[in-house]
Design a protein around this motif. Structure first.
Motif, PDB file in Angstrom:
ATOM      1  N   SER A  58       0.827  -1.214   0.000  1.00 38.49           N
ATOM      2  CA  SER A  58       0.000   0.000   0.000  1.00 38.49           C
ATOM      3  C   SER A  58       0.857   1.259   0.000  1.00 38.49           C
ATOM      4  O   SER A  58       0.409   2.318  -0.458  1.00 38.49           O
ATOM      5  N   ARG A  59       2.089   1.169   0.528  1.00 41.05           N
ATOM      6  CA  ARG A  59       2.976   2.332   0.524  1.00 41.05           C
ATOM      7  C   ARG A  59       3.316   2.736  -0.910  1.00 41.05           C
ATOM      8  O   ARG A  59       3.414   3.923  -1.223  1.00 41.05           O
TER       9      ARG A  59
ATOM     10  N   GLU B  89       1.806   6.044  -3.390  1.00 42.12           N
ATOM     11  CA  GLU B  89       2.687   6.959  -4.120  1.00 42.12           C
ATOM     12  C   GLU B  89       2.291   7.048  -5.584  1.00 42.12           C
ATOM     13  O   GLU B  89       2.336   8.130  -6.188  1.00 42.12           O
ATOM     14  N   ILE B  90       1.903   5.927  -6.172  1.00 43.77           N
ATOM     15  CA  ILE B  90       1.424   5.938  -7.552  1.00 43.77           C
ATOM     16  C   ILE B  90       0.164   6.788  -7.648  1.00 43.77           C
ATOM     17  O   ILE B  90       0.011   7.623  -8.558  1.00 43.77           O
TER      18      ILE B  90
ATOM     19  N   ARG C 150      -3.193  -0.146  -8.959  1.00 45.96           N
ATOM     20  CA  ARG C 150      -2.587  -1.390  -8.492  1.00 45.96           C
ATOM     21  C   ARG C 150      -1.687  -1.998  -9.568  1.00 45.96           C
ATOM     22  O   ARG C 150      -0.592  -2.493  -9.273  1.00 45.96           O
ATOM     23  N   ASP C 151      -2.128  -1.950 -10.821  1.00 44.67           N
ATOM     24  CA  ASP C 151      -1.333  -2.531 -11.901  1.00 44.67           C
ATOM     25  C   ASP C 151      -0.018  -1.784 -12.080  1.00 44.67           C
ATOM     26  O   ASP C 151       1.036  -2.403 -12.298  1.00 44.67           O
ATOM     27  N   LEU C 152      -0.070  -0.465 -11.994  1.00 43.34           N
ATOM     28  CA  LEU C 152       1.157   0.315 -12.132  1.00 43.34           C
ATOM     29  C   LEU C 152       2.120   0.023 -10.983  1.00 43.34           C
ATOM     30  O   LEU C 152       3.337  -0.083 -11.177  1.00 43.34           O
ATOM     31  N   ALA C 153       1.565  -0.105  -9.779  1.00 44.46           N
ATOM     32  CA  ALA C 153       2.409  -0.416  -8.616  1.00 44.46           C
ATOM     33  C   ALA C 153       3.036  -1.797  -8.761  1.00 44.46           C
ATOM     34  O   ALA C 153       4.218  -1.996  -8.427  1.00 44.46           O
TER      35      ALA C 153
ATOM     36  N   TRP D  51       6.983  -2.885  -8.647  1.00 45.53           N
ATOM     37  CA  TRP D  51       7.364  -3.956  -7.727  1.00 45.53           C
ATOM     38  C   TRP D  51       8.103  -5.058  -8.479  1.00 45.53           C
ATOM     39  O   TRP D  51       9.146  -5.557  -8.034  1.00 45.53           O
ATOM     40  N   ILE D  52       7.566  -5.450  -9.639  1.00 48.17           N
ATOM     41  CA  ILE D  52       8.183  -6.515 -10.428  1.00 48.17           C
ATOM     42  C   ILE D  52       9.566  -6.096 -10.917  1.00 48.17           C
ATOM     43  O   ILE D  52      10.521  -6.893 -10.883  1.00 48.17           O
TER      44      ILE D  52
END
Length: 214
Positions: free
Chosen positions: A146-147, A151-152, A167-170, A174-175
């Protein structure tokens, strides 16, 4: 960039019996497990060995962790909470540019992983909560993620990032960070130091940020 001598995780000292205060046995077992993981990997130690490392019987250890998977879940939870704290600190930087803020968050992720590789190996190893026994672990994972999503979303509200599911951009960020860390920790990418590793990652991240920004 590539050098002949790879960066290696700091070797943990041999686990040895240690004193602990009443009520701190669970904490001591987690610490012992992290040391054993650093030396031998998550698969190559037992709960009995972790108990021996802190000078208690395996029966005493089982009163806190019903099996090794429960102990590993505690290690992973500690790791995700540490990652969340690192990302929370990244969010406090006095920087308003959304692209630069994502760079700071991504760097914090890589720095955390390289500083705490034993935790990281468990965090991103086989899923530990398939049977739903460890809800606090799931909460810690969600908190850390969630952090980044926050930010996104901040960048999207500022009109800097593309209009796509947050969520997809985050997950994309992450990946990218996770894949890079895996290459470094498995010595597929040889780097001279943690700082070089972070700087190189940020340079590799630039094309992704180009696509993230509008």
């Amino acid at each position: 960039m590539l050098v002949s001598r790879p960066m290696t995780a700091r070797a943990a000292p041999n686990a040895k019996k240690r004193a602990y205060h009443h009520g701190d046995l669970a904490r001591a077992l987690v610490t012992a497990a992290v040391e054993l993981i650093a030396r031998r990997g998550p698969e190559a130690f037992t709960l009995r060995e972790a108990a021996a490392a802190v000078g208690v019987t395996h029966g005493a250890a089982y009163r806190h962790f019903e099996d090794k998977q429960a102990l590993l879940a505690a290690v992973a939870e500690e790791g995700y909470r540490g990652l969340a704290q690192r990302l929370a600190k990244a969010a406090l930087v006095p920087e308003n540019d959304p692209r630069q803020r994502i760079r700071v968050h991504a760097a914090a992720y890589v720095e955390f992983a390289l500083e705490r590789p034993a935790h990281y190996r468990v965090m991103w190893g086989p899923r530990l909560n398939e049977d739903g026994r460890f809800p606090t672990l799931e909460a810690a994972i969600a908190d850390a993620f969630s952090r980044l999503t926050a930010e996104i979303e901040r960048g999207q509200k500022a009109g800097a990032f593309r209009d796509a599911p947050t969520r997809d951009l985050a997950i994309g960020v992450w990946i990218a960070a996770h894949g890079y860390v895996e290459l470094v920790l498995r010595r597929r990418l040889k780097v001279k130091s943690a700082k070089v590793a972070v700087d190189y990652f940020l340079s590799l991240l630039e094309p992704f940020l180009d696509g993230l920004c509008v």
